[in-house]
Design an enzyme around this catalytic site. Structure first.
Site, PDB file in Angstrom:
ATOM      1  N   ASP A  25      41.035 -22.100 113.907  1.00  0.00           N
ATOM      2  CA  ASP A  25      39.658 -22.390 113.500  1.00  0.00           C
ATOM      3  C   ASP A  25      39.450 -23.859 113.147  1.00  0.00           C
ATOM      4  OD1 ASP A  25      39.446 -19.664 113.644  1.00  0.00           O
ATOM      5  OD2 ASP A  25      38.642 -19.406 111.615  1.00  0.00           O
ATOM      6  N   HIS A  83      44.653 -22.682 111.481  1.00  0.00           N
ATOM      7  CA  HIS A  83      43.643 -23.749 111.534  1.00  0.00           C
ATOM      8  C   HIS A  83      44.237 -24.987 112.196  1.00  0.00           C
ATOM      9  CE1 HIS A  83      42.232 -21.139 108.299  1.00  0.00           C
ATOM     10  NE2 HIS A  83      41.019 -21.614 108.529  1.00  0.00           N
TER      11      HIS A  83
END
Ligand SMILES: [Zn+2]
Length: 231
Positions: free
Chosen positions: A38, A182
């Protein structure tokens, strides 16, 4: 010239089309998991894509709209490598705190910015902080995207550093898991090679989120998914 990962053909393949259309009747191996990243692209994304390419691994990226415009080359590389690409809003807000019109703007504007780079609009959406409710789901469904959460597992934002990411991510992984990572943390890419090695040594196949659902009818707009179907 980059080569594509895994599919061995010389032309770009849209991840969704690949997962849902290109292999009718294809049976996925029993133990599959999906790595998802992400908040990118960021300055760490290129290194992560090198790692994925070297290990012949495809992943799923949930992009911030303005980041996609700023790091166009990384997004194109994700797309051409066969990674799946999803929408992660424009400014990463808590959507449940916004009026409906602002929720729609966050989702649609980011989708447009991603499509400006890749061509097709994303069919996957991940709400920032996992903050979703019936209104958010309805807006996402109207935008013809599925809501992709993640399986109880990692938390690379709490456990920085390869060893601790490793422990936090790997301990609870089960078949069908959607693993949240991430690409905005410098500590995440260095942890990924070992993560991939350990998952593979346990018999897991690493697939994109659409591939995870390819044999169960695919993902449906407006529906929330936390994990893939049970094998
Ligand atoms: Zn995020």
């Amino acid at each position: 010239m980059r080569t594509q990962r895994d599919n061995g053909v010389g032309r770009p393949t849209a991840p969704t089309a690949h997962a849902l259309g290109a292999h009718p009747g294809r049976q996925l191996p029993e133990k599959c998991v999906a790595l998802t990243f992400d908040d990118g692209p960021t300055r760490y994304t290129a290194a992560l894509l090198d790692i994925l390419e070297r290990s012949h691994t495809r992943a799923t990226f949930f992009l911030i709209g303005p980041h996609a415009r700023r790091h166009r080359a990384d997004v194109l590389r994700e797309y051409r490598d066969g990674d799946a690409i999803g929408d992660h809003t424009v400014t990463h807000p808590h959507l449940t705190l916004l009026p409906r019109s602002r929720i729609a703007l966050q989702i649609d504007s980011a989708a447009q910015q991603i499509a400006w780079v890749t061509g097709p609009r994303p069919a996957l959406f991940r709400p920032p902080f996992g903050a979703s409710d019936a209104r958010v789901q309805e807006v996402v469904g109207t935008a013809r995207m599925a809501v992709v959460m993640w399986s109880p597992s990692p938390q690379d934002w709490k456990h920085h550093g390869p060893t601790s990411i490793d422990r936090a991510v790997l301990a609870p992984v089960q078949p069908g898991a959607i693993i949240l990572l991430h690409d905005r943390y410098a500590t995440t890419p260095p942890a990924v090679p070992r993560l991939i090695d350990v998952l593979r040594s346990r018999g897991y196949h690493l697939v994109t989120v659409p591939e995870l659902f390819a044999t169960s009818g695919g993902l449906r707009s407006g529906i929330v998914y936390h994990r893939g179907p049970s094998p």
